[in-house]
Write an enzyme that holds these catalytic residues in place. Structure first.
Site, PDB file in Angstrom:
ATOM      1  N   HIS A 283      -1.227   0.489  -9.935  1.00 47.24           N
ATOM      2  CA  HIS A 283      -1.873  -0.449  -8.986  1.00 47.24           C
ATOM      3  C   HIS A 283      -2.552  -1.595  -9.756  1.00 47.24           C
ATOM      4  O   HIS A 283      -3.770  -1.769  -9.686  1.00 47.24           O
ATOM      5  CB  HIS A 283      -2.892   0.276  -8.091  1.00 47.24           C
ATOM      6  CG  HIS A 283      -3.222  -0.491  -6.847  1.00 47.24           C
ATOM      7  ND1 HIS A 283      -3.606   0.115  -5.668  1.00 47.24           N
ATOM      8  CD2 HIS A 283      -3.222  -1.832  -6.589  1.00 47.24           C
ATOM      9  CE1 HIS A 283      -3.830  -0.811  -4.753  1.00 47.24           C
ATOM     10  NE2 HIS A 283      -3.616  -1.998  -5.286  1.00 47.24           N
TER      11      HIS A 283
ATOM     12  N   ARG B 163       0.856  -1.179   0.000  1.00 55.78           N
ATOM     13  CA  ARG B 163       0.000   0.000   0.000  1.00 55.78           C
ATOM     14  C   ARG B 163       0.897   1.236   0.000  1.00 55.78           C
ATOM     15  O   ARG B 163       1.941   1.242   0.661  1.00 55.78           O
ATOM     16  CB  ARG B 163      -0.883   0.044   1.264  1.00 55.78           C
ATOM     17  CG  ARG B 163      -2.068  -0.897   1.235  1.00 55.78           C
ATOM     18  CD  ARG B 163      -3.186  -0.368   0.327  1.00 55.78           C
ATOM     19  NE  ARG B 163      -4.351  -1.214   0.371  1.00 55.78           N
ATOM     20  CZ  ARG B 163      -4.618  -2.208  -0.481  1.00 55.78           C
ATOM     21  NH1 ARG B 163      -3.787  -2.453  -1.484  1.00 55.78           N
ATOM     22  NH2 ARG B 163      -5.710  -2.922  -0.361  1.00 55.78           N
TER      23      ARG B 163
ATOM     24  N   GLU C  98      -3.564   7.595  -4.447  1.00 55.69           N
ATOM     25  CA  GLU C  98      -3.979   7.088  -5.767  1.00 55.69           C
ATOM     26  C   GLU C  98      -5.337   7.656  -6.164  1.00 55.69           C
ATOM     27  O   GLU C  98      -6.201   7.827  -5.298  1.00 55.69           O
ATOM     28  CB  GLU C  98      -4.061   5.555  -5.717  1.00 55.69           C
ATOM     29  CG  GLU C  98      -2.713   4.908  -5.468  1.00 55.69           C
ATOM     30  CD  GLU C  98      -2.817   3.399  -5.271  1.00 55.69           C
ATOM     31  OE1 GLU C  98      -3.896   2.824  -5.511  1.00 55.69           O
ATOM     32  OE2 GLU C  98      -1.818   2.803  -4.882  1.00 55.69           O
TER      33      GLU C  98
HETATM   34  P1  NAP Z   1      -1.071 -11.565   4.563  1.00 59.95           P
HETATM   35  O1  NAP Z   1      -0.999 -13.000   4.170  1.00 59.95           O
HETATM   36  O2  NAP Z   1      -1.937 -11.166   5.703  1.00 59.95           O
HETATM   37  O3  NAP Z   1       0.423 -11.090   4.828  1.00 59.95           O
HETATM   38  C1  NAP Z   1       0.751  -9.881   5.439  1.00 59.95           C
HETATM   39  C2  NAP Z   1       2.090 -10.059   6.131  1.00 59.95           C
HETATM   40  O4  NAP Z   1       2.509  -8.802   6.665  1.00 59.95           O
HETATM   41  C3  NAP Z   1       2.040 -11.057   7.272  1.00 59.95           C
HETATM   42  O5  NAP Z   1       3.145 -11.934   7.156  1.00 59.95           O
HETATM   43  C4  NAP Z   1       2.204 -10.189   8.509  1.00 59.95           C
HETATM   44  O6  NAP Z   1       2.926 -10.928   9.477  1.00 59.95           O
HETATM   45  C5  NAP Z   1       3.010  -9.025   7.982  1.00 59.95           C
HETATM   46  N1  NAP Z   1       2.856  -7.820   8.793  1.00 59.95           N
HETATM   47  C6  NAP Z   1       1.758  -7.367   9.422  1.00 59.95           C
HETATM   48  N2  NAP Z   1       2.051  -6.225  10.068  1.00 59.95           N
HETATM   49  C7  NAP Z   1       3.353  -5.976   9.839  1.00 59.95           C
HETATM   50  C8  NAP Z   1       4.234  -4.963  10.254  1.00 59.95           C
HETATM   51  N3  NAP Z   1       3.834  -3.970  11.060  1.00 59.95           N
HETATM   52  N4  NAP Z   1       5.536  -5.011   9.829  1.00 59.95           N
HETATM   53  C9  NAP Z   1       5.939  -6.013   9.026  1.00 59.95           C
HETATM   54  N5  NAP Z   1       5.153  -7.011   8.618  1.00 59.95           N
HETATM   55  C10 NAP Z   1       3.883  -6.991   9.021  1.00 59.95           C
HETATM   56  O7  NAP Z   1      -1.527 -10.666   3.348  1.00 59.95           O
HETATM   57  P2  NAP Z   1      -1.224 -10.890   1.792  1.00 59.95           P
HETATM   58  O8  NAP Z   1      -2.346 -11.629   1.180  1.00 59.95           O
HETATM   59  O9  NAP Z   1       0.159 -11.390   1.644  1.00 59.95           O
HETATM   60  O10 NAP Z   1      -1.340  -9.366   1.301  1.00 59.95           O
HETATM   61  C11 NAP Z   1      -0.420  -8.399   1.790  1.00 59.95           C
HETATM   62  C12 NAP Z   1      -0.826  -7.012   1.351  1.00 59.95           C
HETATM   63  O11 NAP Z   1      -0.569  -6.846  -0.033  1.00 59.95           O
HETATM   64  C13 NAP Z   1      -2.318  -6.689   1.491  1.00 59.95           C
HETATM   65  O12 NAP Z   1      -2.651  -6.293   2.808  1.00 59.95           O
HETATM   66  C14 NAP Z   1      -2.528  -5.584   0.476  1.00 59.95           C
HETATM   67  O13 NAP Z   1      -2.440  -4.317   1.073  1.00 59.95           O
HETATM   68  C15 NAP Z   1      -1.366  -5.765  -0.496  1.00 59.95           C
HETATM   69  N6  NAP Z   1      -1.884  -6.113  -1.828  1.00 59.95           N
HETATM   70  C16 NAP Z   1      -1.575  -5.334  -2.903  1.00 59.95           C
HETATM   71  C17 NAP Z   1      -2.052  -5.656  -4.167  1.00 59.95           C
HETATM   72  C18 NAP Z   1      -1.712  -4.837  -5.378  1.00 59.95           C
HETATM   73  O14 NAP Z   1      -2.486  -4.856  -6.334  1.00 59.95           O
HETATM   74  N7  NAP Z   1      -0.591  -4.158  -5.412  1.00 59.95           N
HETATM   75  C19 NAP Z   1      -2.876  -6.758  -4.330  1.00 59.95           C
HETATM   76  C20 NAP Z   1      -3.150  -7.555  -3.224  1.00 59.95           C
HETATM   77  C21 NAP Z   1      -2.643  -7.223  -1.986  1.00 59.95           C
HETATM   78  P3  NAP Z   1       2.656 -10.759  11.026  1.00 59.95           P
HETATM   79  O15 NAP Z   1       1.173 -10.620  11.185  1.00 59.95           O
HETATM   80  O16 NAP Z   1       3.235 -12.004  11.604  1.00 59.95           O
HETATM   81  O17 NAP Z   1       3.427  -9.548  11.386  1.00 59.95           O
END
Ligand code: NAP
Length: 312
Positions: free
Chosen positions: A278, A231, A260
């Site tokens: 994005h 994000r 955005e």
């Molecule tokens: P996820 O499986 O929930 O993974 C998020 C990871 O971030 C977890 O390993 C979590 O680990 C870690 N995390 C949480 N808080 C943190 C912090 N303060 N510092 C460092 N790490 C932290 O989610 P995902 O499916 O991989 O998606 C991740 C993100 O990608 C989404 O939330 C979304 O914003 C973004 N995204 C972007 C797009 C795009 O089009 N560019 C598309 C989809 C998703 P812990 O909880 O153990 O800390």
């Protein structure tokens, strides 16, 4: 069956709107010229919200929807939803995890390649007919380089696998060590000092706002490239622009931005930045799967069945 009144907070694709219209009465909040008038007219009837990952449903809006039961997010990131408030008010929240993981990881991997091999600049070079005057300057190899992943979740792990296939080593930072073979850095600064590519894949929202600040970028240094597919809020964009302009870091590959679809002119002027609109999950296949999950979650909720992908 009586159609259920819904509020739509973002522009959504036709292949999602068609099944939504079939089952619900959809009120288009995003395009409404007088949003206040729309809420006055239909707010007390609304039972569901559909929104995109990048959109927001602030508490003052939700307070005007006393019959609201569910918020369905067309995306995995739900940082635009006040989840604690929803939990406190018995409102369920769903998102679309997993189905987009591979596409977003592909996008991150592509940004690593585009920045390291300067593929966008090379494309421009050829279109400008510069090749006949000499070769394109040498770029940097991926093999042997070190990736530091911030947020080793579903997408972070899929990125790690791709980068290992390119011959890179992987380490990560998160709130806790995980049961994985990749090296854990409790300190984000130390991860940045180590990394050639610092790749942001954690959730957005208040808890991670400007996690990537001037100090982290300084630690990444002139050997380093920042990749952000998470994000825009996670990166201090002003500090990033300064770091790109002054050569504090080598480059950046960004799919997401703080405001955005507005992208600062100064960032667009940075030759060492590759910028994407994005599009991480932007494929026909994935967006149709995401739409299916939105529709099926709503259908499950309104027929009293368990949600497929509950956030709360
Ligand atoms: P996820 O499986 O929930 O993974 C998020 C990871 O971030 C977890 O390993 C979590 O680990 C870690 N995390 C949480 N808080 C943190 C912090 N303060 N510092 C460092 N790490 C932290 O989610 P995902 O499916 O991989 O998606 C991740 C993100 O990608 C989404 O939330 C979304 O914003 C973004 N995204 C972007 C797009 C795009 O089009 N560019 C598309 C989809 C998703 P812990 O909880 O153990 O800390």
């Amino acid at each position: 069956m009586e159609k259920i009144p819904m509020l739509v907070l973002a522009p959504l694709p036709d292949f999602l709107m068609a099944p939504l219209h079939a089952a619900h009465v959809c009120h288009d909040y995003f395009h409404a010229e007088d949003k206040n008038a729309l809420l006055s007219e239909v707010g007390t009837e609304i039972r569901g919200i559909v929104m995109a990952g990048g959109s927001v449903s602030p508490v003052p809006l939700l307070e005007r929807l006393p019959k609201l039961e569910i918020i369905s997010v067309f995306g995995v990131g739900y940082d635009g939803v006040p989840v604690d408030w929803c939990q406190g008010h018995g409102i369920r929240v769903t998102n679309t995890p997993d189905v987009l993981t591979e596409d977003v990881a592909d996008t991150a991997s592509a940004l690593v390649l585009m920045t390291s091999r300067r593929l966008i600049a090379a494309n421009r070079f050829l279109h400008a007919e510069a090749w006949t005057r000499g070769p394109f300057p040498l770029a940097h190899a991926l093999r042997g380089k070190r990736a530091g992943i911030v947020g080793l979740g579903r997408i972070g792990k899929a990125i790690a696998q791709r980068l290992e296939a390119h011959g890179m080593s992987v380490a990560y930072h998160g709130r806790a060590r995980q049961a994985v073979a990749w090296e854990y850095f409790e300190s984000l600064i130390e991860l940045a000092e180590m990394a050639d590519f610092l790749i942001v894949a954690c959730p957005g929202g208040a808890a991670t706002k400007h996690l990537i600040n001037a100090a982290v970028l300084t630690a990444l240094g002139a050997k380093g490239t920042l990749i952000n597919i998470a994000r825009g809020s996670v990166v201090d964009e002003t500090a990033l622009i300064a770091a790109l302009q002054s050569g504090i870091i080598r480059g950046a590959g960004l799919d997401v931005f703080e405001n955005e679809p507005q992208v600062p002119e100064a960032l667009m002027q940075c030759e060492n930045a590759v910028l994407l609109p994005h599009l991480g999950s932007g494929t026909h296949e994935t967006r149709h799967e995401m739409a299916r999950l939105v529709v099926e979650n709503l259908a499950a909720h309104f027929s009293g069945k368990p949600l497929l992908t509950p956030v709360c």
